[in-house]
Design a protein around this motif. Sequence first.
Motif, PDB file in Angstrom:
ATOM      1  N   SER A 200       0.829  -1.212   0.000  1.00 50.36           N
ATOM      2  CA  SER A 200       0.000   0.000   0.000  1.00 50.36           C
ATOM      3  C   SER A 200       0.861   1.259   0.000  1.00 50.36           C
ATOM      4  O   SER A 200       1.972   1.271   0.519  1.00 50.36           O
ATOM      5  CB  SER A 200      -0.930   0.009   1.212  1.00 50.36           C
ATOM      6  OG  SER A 200      -0.195  -0.071   2.415  1.00 50.36           O
ATOM      7  N   HIS A 201       0.327   2.324  -0.616  1.00 48.44           N
ATOM      8  CA  HIS A 201       0.969   3.634  -0.562  1.00 48.44           C
ATOM      9  C   HIS A 201       0.072   4.593   0.214  1.00 48.44           C
ATOM     10  O   HIS A 201      -1.074   4.262   0.546  1.00 48.44           O
ATOM     11  CB  HIS A 201       1.272   4.166  -1.970  1.00 48.44           C
ATOM     12  CG  HIS A 201       0.068   4.438  -2.815  1.00 48.44           C
ATOM     13  ND1 HIS A 201      -0.871   5.405  -2.502  1.00 48.44           N
ATOM     14  CD2 HIS A 201      -0.356   3.902  -4.003  1.00 48.44           C
ATOM     15  CE1 HIS A 201      -1.806   5.461  -3.431  1.00 48.44           C
ATOM     16  NE2 HIS A 201      -1.527   4.542  -4.351  1.00 48.44           N
ATOM     17  N   GLN A 202       0.580   5.793   0.505  1.00 49.42           N
ATOM     18  CA  GLN A 202      -0.177   6.755   1.307  1.00 49.42           C
ATOM     19  C   GLN A 202      -0.538   8.014   0.525  1.00 49.42           C
ATOM     20  O   GLN A 202      -0.844   9.049   1.117  1.00 49.42           O
ATOM     21  CB  GLN A 202       0.613   7.122   2.551  1.00 49.42           C
ATOM     22  CG  GLN A 202       1.998   7.704   2.274  1.00 49.42           C
ATOM     23  CD  GLN A 202       2.782   7.948   3.545  1.00 49.42           C
ATOM     24  OE1 GLN A 202       2.357   7.574   4.643  1.00 49.42           O
ATOM     25  NE2 GLN A 202       3.928   8.598   3.402  1.00 49.42           N
ATOM     26  N   GLU A 203      -0.505   7.918  -0.812  1.00 48.44           N
ATOM     27  CA  GLU A 203      -0.884   9.073  -1.616  1.00 48.44           C
ATOM     28  C   GLU A 203      -2.384   9.354  -1.482  1.00 48.44           C
ATOM     29  O   GLU A 203      -3.186   8.450  -1.212  1.00 48.44           O
ATOM     30  CB  GLU A 203      -0.527   8.829  -3.087  1.00 48.44           C
ATOM     31  CG  GLU A 203       0.950   8.569  -3.331  1.00 48.44           C
ATOM     32  CD  GLU A 203       1.809   9.722  -2.862  1.00 48.44           C
ATOM     33  OE1 GLU A 203       1.499  10.873  -3.209  1.00 48.44           O
ATOM     34  OE2 GLU A 203       2.793   9.467  -2.131  1.00 48.44           O
ATOM     35  N   HIS A 209      -1.753   3.930  -8.754  1.00 48.72           N
ATOM     36  CA  HIS A 209      -0.912   2.828  -8.298  1.00 48.72           C
ATOM     37  C   HIS A 209       0.520   3.081  -8.739  1.00 48.72           C
ATOM     38  O   HIS A 209       0.777   3.848  -9.674  1.00 48.72           O
ATOM     39  CB  HIS A 209      -1.416   1.473  -8.801  1.00 48.72           C
ATOM     40  CG  HIS A 209      -1.205   1.228 -10.256  1.00 48.72           C
ATOM     41  ND1 HIS A 209      -2.000   1.785 -11.234  1.00 48.72           N
ATOM     42  CD2 HIS A 209      -0.277   0.475 -10.920  1.00 48.72           C
ATOM     43  CE1 HIS A 209      -1.590   1.381 -12.420  1.00 48.72           C
ATOM     44  NE2 HIS A 209      -0.547   0.598 -12.265  1.00 48.72           N
ATOM     45  N   LEU A 210       1.450   2.462  -8.049  1.00 49.09           N
ATOM     46  CA  LEU A 210       2.874   2.667  -8.282  1.00 49.09           C
ATOM     47  C   LEU A 210       3.553   1.326  -8.525  1.00 49.09           C
ATOM     48  O   LEU A 210       3.117   0.287  -8.013  1.00 49.09           O
ATOM     49  CB  LEU A 210       3.524   3.349  -7.082  1.00 49.09           C
ATOM     50  CG  LEU A 210       2.926   4.688  -6.631  1.00 49.09           C
ATOM     51  CD1 LEU A 210       3.519   5.107  -5.295  1.00 49.09           C
ATOM     52  CD2 LEU A 210       3.172   5.755  -7.684  1.00 49.09           C
ATOM     53  N   ASN A 212       6.985  -0.837  -7.908  1.00 49.02           N
ATOM     54  CA  ASN A 212       8.115  -0.890  -6.978  1.00 49.02           C
ATOM     55  C   ASN A 212       9.366  -1.342  -7.729  1.00 49.02           C
ATOM     56  O   ASN A 212       9.427  -2.491  -8.180  1.00 49.02           O
ATOM     57  CB  ASN A 212       7.803  -1.866  -5.838  1.00 49.02           C
ATOM     58  CG  ASN A 212       8.934  -1.941  -4.825  1.00 49.02           C
ATOM     59  OD1 ASN A 212       9.852  -1.120  -4.833  1.00 49.02           O
ATOM     60  ND2 ASN A 212       8.864  -2.926  -3.939  1.00 49.02           N
ATOM     61  N   PHE A 220       2.203  -0.933  -5.627  1.00 46.33           N
ATOM     62  CA  PHE A 220       1.591  -0.313  -4.460  1.00 46.33           C
ATOM     63  C   PHE A 220       0.262   0.309  -4.885  1.00 46.33           C
ATOM     64  O   PHE A 220       0.191   1.025  -5.890  1.00 46.33           O
ATOM     65  CB  PHE A 220       2.491   0.782  -3.881  1.00 46.33           C
ATOM     66  CG  PHE A 220       3.818   0.275  -3.382  1.00 46.33           C
ATOM     67  CD1 PHE A 220       3.886  -0.615  -2.318  1.00 46.33           C
ATOM     68  CD2 PHE A 220       5.000   0.696  -3.970  1.00 46.33           C
ATOM     69  CE1 PHE A 220       5.108  -1.077  -1.854  1.00 46.33           C
ATOM     70  CE2 PHE A 220       6.229   0.235  -3.520  1.00 46.33           C
ATOM     71  CZ  PHE A 220       6.283  -0.654  -2.460  1.00 46.33           C
TER      72      PHE A 220
END
Length: 297
Positions: A200-203, A209-210, A212, A220
């Motif tokens: 998970s990310h915190q954006e 989504h990102l 890695n 993420f």
Amino acid sequence: MIGETPATTRTAPGQGLTWSLRGRGPGDVPVLADRVPPGGRPAGTATGRGVRVCVVDSGVERDHPLVGPLAGSWVVVKDGESGEITVEPTTTGDTCGHGTACAGIVRRTAPDCEIHSVRVLGERFSGTGDILMAGLRWAVEQRFDVVNLSLSTTRTRFAQELHKLADSAYFARTAIVASAHNTPVESFPWRFASVISVGSHQEDDPALHLYNPDPPVEFFGPGQNVTVPWLGGRTIRTTGNSFATPYVAGLCARVLSAHPRMTAFQLKNALYLSAANVRHAPRPSTAAGDIRDDPEN
């Protein structure tokens, strides 16, 4: 290899796996394929229609307004005396809310997909590795397009069998989207390259989504302080890799609804290309002139 018997084809018994194409050419193995969408993102009209998503979890609350109807619901049952494990239809719904949350995120991301549920968790998030294994194996055998697995096991004795099952799903074009553990411990099956692993990310952007660049977690998704459906028709706000995973599963459903012939590795590539942090460098010039990127690839 030394000692092999010459053959035009080599096939694993009962599996139809061809090990060699001696005596055969491209015309003998035609494949009709779908291109990866430009930039990896499907058209806005791709809503998951025609794609079957299976949520292997704690069950799903029926008719939750943020989930909608289920196409099917099953539970993994272990006989207390014989130890036999079976998968049976059920109307029991969700035991703890976790599966309903995941199903709701899938629905929000791919509103027209077909959602199925396999319950492998009991009350208070209790479960065992053999029940998880049986539920996941059943989902793979049903050839669902996408399996959301916001669960993992730390029991290494299941690792080899899970790895084999994940590979079988990959070759059968069933995308297992698996949640990484929330703590830095060894667990499975998200560690395997044949699954789509998610943290998970915190954006703030809930549709981002990102990728890695330092796996084994590959992607993420939004999983920090997200609003999810819960038991009793309610919603809660919660955090965890479990809730980033169904977002990515929903993205997979959207891509597959527009490109149903895509393979599992093409699907990963689509997620990679559409990740917000992936930049596409121009190709270098040559003596023959500039070479431009082909938007179709």
